[in-house]
Design an enzyme around this catalytic site. Structure first.
Site, PDB file in Angstrom:
ATOM      1  N   CYS A  87       0.833  -1.211   0.000  1.00  0.00           N
ATOM      2  CA  CYS A  87       0.000   0.000   0.000  1.00  0.00           C
ATOM      3  C   CYS A  87       0.871   1.267   0.000  1.00  0.00           C
ATOM      4  CB  CYS A  87      -0.918   0.008   1.227  1.00  0.00           C
ATOM      5  SG  CYS A  87      -1.775   1.586   1.429  1.00  0.00           S
ATOM      6  N   VAL A 142      -6.123   1.020   5.379  1.00  0.00           N
ATOM      7  CA  VAL A 142      -4.818   1.198   6.009  1.00  0.00           C
ATOM      8  C   VAL A 142      -4.170   2.423   5.356  1.00  0.00           C
ATOM      9  CG1 VAL A 142      -4.484  -1.236   6.544  1.00  0.00           C
ATOM     10  CG2 VAL A 142      -3.641  -0.370   4.363  1.00  0.00           C
TER      11      VAL A 142
HETATM   12  N1  LIG Z   1      -6.984   8.391   2.058  1.00  0.00           N
HETATM   13  C1  LIG Z   1      -6.440   7.195   2.622  1.00  0.00           C
HETATM   14  C2  LIG Z   1      -6.342   6.136   1.545  1.00  0.00           C
HETATM   15  C3  LIG Z   1      -5.817   4.807   2.071  1.00  0.00           C
HETATM   16  C4  LIG Z   1      -6.117   3.653   1.119  1.00  0.00           C
HETATM   17  O1  LIG Z   1      -6.802   3.818   0.087  1.00  0.00           O
HETATM   18  N2  LIG Z   1      -5.605   2.463   1.448  1.00  0.00           N
HETATM   19  C5  LIG Z   1      -5.939   1.288   0.655  1.00  0.00           C
HETATM   20  C6  LIG Z   1      -4.747   0.398   0.421  1.00  0.00           C
HETATM   21  S1  LIG Z   1      -3.524   1.133  -0.595  1.00  0.00           S
HETATM   22  C7  LIG Z   1      -6.937   0.427   1.432  1.00  0.00           C
HETATM   23  O2  LIG Z   1      -6.860   0.330   2.638  1.00  0.00           O
HETATM   24  N3  LIG Z   1      -7.861  -0.224   0.712  1.00  0.00           N
HETATM   25  C8  LIG Z   1      -8.809  -1.093   1.299  1.00  0.00           C
HETATM   26  C9  LIG Z   1     -10.164  -0.945   0.689  1.00  0.00           C
HETATM   27  O3  LIG Z   1     -10.307  -0.154  -0.243  1.00  0.00           O
HETATM   28  O4  LIG Z   1     -11.102  -1.607   1.141  1.00  0.00           O
HETATM   29  C10 LIG Z   1      -5.089   7.502   3.259  1.00  0.00           C
HETATM   30  O5  LIG Z   1      -4.428   8.442   2.796  1.00  0.00           O
HETATM   31  O6  LIG Z   1      -4.715   6.830   4.232  1.00  0.00           O
END
Ligand SMILES: N[C@@H](CCC(=O)N[C@@H](CS)C(=O)NCC(=O)O)C(=O)O
Length: 241
Positions: A32, A72
């Site tokens: 990530c 995350v």
């Molecule tokens: N705006 C958030 C974005 C975090 C994000 O998109 N993380 C992704 C992994 S790269 C995630 O947890 N995805 C899980 C999902 O979409 O269910 C940040 O800056 O922390």
């Protein structure tokens, strides 16, 4: 400090216990880019931490208590405090821990870095869209947009005449945007920095940073992960372990 090369926890796993005193915990996922921001800051500042990887394709039920949005990174302190959103976690770590400050102390310089951050803000979603549509349809529109976004960053470096976005040494803004540049090769998008020589030099300088180089980025492993992730495989997050 945990290297984070551990299998992820998924549905049915037992929730981890409290965070031991003197440590901070980060809920992460090995590939990530948002979580990588937090990990870069933890490492750059030498903060003792542990990493718990989350299987994002098969999330543990208990994870929603850590972050109701299920994303995350999340930080958890030994007092049970929870902090999510990557940019906020980075700012928290910089303020809460002593040692090298990554945000500049000068309010104007900090504002300038935040403006660059804002200007970078379209890149993550463009890269994700590119990943999603690769080989399925024509990506020329996306590529054109990415080209434009990189030109904006090139202009910042050209006007500043410095190696890094905050000046002559690496600071918070560089760590905040770096993780997406690591994806370029794996996504075969390297040619999209051909028109931005200063951005290319910045990438070369970033790769030499001891914190950045302490996380080896293997193009083949990234590609293996991307393939499984796009197929929604529960094995994606543990690819290569
Ligand atoms: N705006 C958030 C974005 C975090 C994000 O998109 N993380 C992704 C992994 S790269 C995630 O947890 N995805 C899980 C999902 O979409 O269910 C940040 O800056 O922390």
């Amino acid at each position: 400090m945990s290297g984070g090369m551990v299998r992820s926890l998924g549905k049915g796993s037992a929730p981890p216990g409290p965070v031991p005193e003197g440590l901070i915990r980060v809920y992460s996922m090995r590939f990530c880019p948002f979580a990588k921001r937090t990990l870069l800051v933890l490492r750059a500042k030498g903060i003792r931490h542990e990493v718990i990887n989350i299987n994002l394709k098969n999330k543990p039920e208990w994870f929603f208590k850590k972050n109701p949005s299920g994303l995350v990174p999340v930080l958890e302190t030994s007092l049970g405090q929870l902090i999510c959103e990557s940019a906020i976690t980075c700012e928290y770590l910089d303020e809460a821990y002593p040692g090298k400050k990554l945000w500049p102390g000068d309010p104007y310089e900090k504002a300038c870095q935040k403006m660059v951050f804002e200007s970078f803000s379209k890149v993550p979603s463009l890269m994700i869209s590119f990943l999603r549509t690769q080989n399925k349809e024509d990506c020329s529109g996306l590529k054109e947009e990415l080209h434009k976004e990189f030109s904006k960053l090139e202009e910042v470096l050209t006007n500043k005449k410095t190696a890094f976005f905050g000046g002559s040494s690496l600071s918070m803004i560089d760590y905040l945007i770096w993780p997406w540049f690591e994806w370029l090769e794996a996504l075969e998008l390297n040619e999209y920095v051909d028109h931005t020589p200063n951005l290319k030099l910045w990438m070369a300088s970033m790769k030499k940073d001891p914190t950045v180089s302490s996380f080896p980025t293997d193009v083949k492993t990234f590609q293996g992960f991307f393939n499984l992730y796009m197929q929604n495989s529960p094995e994606a997050c543990d690819y290569g372990l």
